[in-house]
Design a protein around this motif. Structure first.
Motif, short mmCIF file in Angstrom:
data_model
loop_
_atom_site.label_atom_id
_atom_site.label_comp_id
_atom_site.label_asym_id
_atom_site.label_seq_id
_atom_site.Cartn_x
_atom_site.Cartn_y
_atom_site.Cartn_z
N TYR A 123 0.54 -1.35 -0.19
CA TYR A 123 0.02 -0.28 -0.10
C TYR A 123 0.53 1.50 0.34
O TYR A 123 0.56 1.79 -0.78
N ARG B 279 1.33 4.68 -2.70
CA ARG B 279 0.73 5.96 -2.27
C ARG B 279 2.16 6.58 -2.78
O ARG B 279 1.77 7.87 -3.74
N GLU C 47 -6.71 1.53 -4.49
CA GLU C 47 -7.73 1.70 -3.89
C GLU C 47 -7.37 0.44 -3.94
O GLU C 47 -8.18 0.15 -2.62
N ARG D 127 -5.73 -0.35 -1.18
CA ARG D 127 -6.09 -0.78 1.07
C ARG D 127 -6.92 -1.37 1.01
O ARG D 127 -7.15 -1.92 2.37
N GLU E 211 -7.07 -3.61 4.51
CA GLU E 211 -8.23 -4.13 5.82
C GLU E 211 -8.29 -5.31 5.24
O GLU E 211 -9.01 -5.88 6.82
#
Length: 443
Positions: free
Chosen positions: A90, A94, A216, A219, A223
């Motif tokens: 992640y 980014r 995304e 992410r 999660e």
């Protein structure tokens, strides 16, 4: 018993010997008794959402738990490694999004510059270069004329004339280049340049959106890994008691493995069959009294919470669901319970013992004793609890009715009452009731 005892002088008293009781105001309660089994209000099997090895057990059987309380933990080493990998991916993505955003802004700025034309400072610099080039051309031309005069007079060699002419040519070329540059700056932006700039902006925008989409996805993966790590702690989905523990420490489990069974015993639930005859009297909310052999002498209050809309074709009964408050846990699933359902209650009604009412062809009949004479009277019966029966019409409170020795009486027959003087009578009530009290309810 209907034969009178011999009186003084061996004479037999005229009349039948009967026992009487007064009709009195009483409260009649009708209950139905059932046997049922205590069950839990709910039973939930707890499973893990992830596979793993049980590292820690936090509760034991019989322990009370609340919703969300940890029950067990799985070994989290592998899951933590997966979280670390997902977090690194992640963060890397980014950085790529930031780079793509910067490239897009650069292309947008270039497009804006192309559409707006040259800056004023650039125009000033181009105009200054043109002036300098013109001055250089004029100076070279002056030098050329001077060299031509000197060559004609023979003071300088002809090679200097050629050099002077070459210098003029060079300076004129520089002037034309400066003028063309100024002309280009002053012109409107070319369509080709604008299209190229816009294409570069579109390409940079696509690259940015792709980088953002990958961010995304990274992410979501992070999660998911964090959620799986959190689910390595197995929590109670509902509150209640641990009815059974089905795993041991060190056991490998899958999402299909049942770890615990949690039961909710407050309220306790008892399901009993209600016969068709009583269905008209049983309704939701009717109070219930429960007794068990495990707690002799103690009663538990409950209520009917639901009644089945259909009857069993074999037993012609409908199931009634009874809930009993069980905060102390005295009622345990599997116990047998004696259930009394309140069917009806009549207060302050005229009542007589059930033996006082005789079934005659003309209707329910009682014998009212007045002045040692029995008078037959047809009455209307109401509710009966097995000991007393309500009289809704035909009899008033306080009147004496025959309760024994009256089955063969006829209207107007003389009677003899037991006791001193033949005038005594037992008060209305159930067997064993004290003579000084009014009618009492069955326990």
């Amino acid at each position: 018993s209907r034969q009178g005892a011999a009186g003084p002088g061996g004479r037999t008293p005229a009349g039948a010997l009967v026992q009487v009781a007064p009709a009195a105001r009483a409260t009649i309660v009708l209950r139905s008794t059932h046997i049922g089994e205590v069950t839990a209000a709910s039973s939930v099997d707890v499973t893990a959402r992830v596979a793993g090895v049980v590292a820690e057990l936090l509760v034991e059987e019989g322990q009370s738990v609340t919703a969300g309380q940890p029950l067990a933990r799985l070994d989290p080493k592998e899951l933590r490694f997966q979280v670390a990998q997902a977090r690194a991916a992640y963060e890397s993505q980014r950085v790529q999004v930031d780079a793509a955003r910067a490239a897009l802004r650069t292309q947008e700025a270039h497009l804006a510059q192309v559409l707006a034309g040259p800056a004023p400072e650039a125009l000033r610099q181009a105009e200054e270069q043109v002036r300098q080039a013109r001055a250089a051309v004029e100076f070279s031309q002056q030098q050329l004329r001077r060299v031509e005069e000197l060559v004609a007079q023979g003071y300088v060699p002809r090679q200097q004339l050629d050099a002077a002419r070459m210098d003029v040519t060079v300076q004129e070329a520089r002037l034309r280049a400066a003028e063309e540059q100024l002309t280009l700056l002053r012109r409107e932006p070319r369509t080709e340049a604008v299209q190229i700039a816009r294409a570069q902006v579109a390409e940079a925008g696509v690259a940015y959106r792709q980088a953002h989409s990958r961010l995304e996805q990274a992410r979501l993966v992070l999660e998911q890994a964090e959620r799986v790590l959190a689910e390595s702690t197995i929590r109670a989905p509902v509150g209640g008691q641990v009815g059974k523990r089905l795993v041991e420490r060190g056991q490998a489990i899958t999402p299909a493995t049942i770890l615990f069974r949690i039961i909710d015993v407050d309220p306790a639930v008892i399901t009993v069959p209600v016969i068709e005859r009583d269905l008209g009297r049983v309704a939701v909310g009717v109070p219930v009294t429960v007794r068990t052999e495990a707690w002799p002498g103690q009663t538990f209050a409950g209520r009917v919470r639901a009644i089945s809309p259909t009857l069993s074709p074999l037993t012609r009964t409908a199931e009634a669901r009874i809930e009993v408050a069980n905060a102390d846990g005295h009622l345990r699933p599997g116990m047998f319970a004696n259930v009394e359902i309140l069917l009806d209650r009549r207060e302050n009604v005229v009542a007589v013992p059930v033996d006082a009412v005789l079934e005659r062809p003309e209707g329910p009949t009682v014998f009212v004793v007045t002045d040692r004479t029995a008078r037959a009277r047809i009455v209307q019966r109401g509710l009966s609890d097995g000991a007393l029966v309500e009289i809704t019409a035909g009899l008033a409170a306080g009147e004496l009715v025959a309760i024994a020795g009256h089955r063969t009486l006829r209207d107007g027959a003389p009677v003899v009452l037991p006791g001193p003087g033949g005038s005594g009578g037992a008060p209305v009530g159930r067997p064993g009731a004290p003579s000084s009290g009014g009618p009492r309810n069955r326990p």
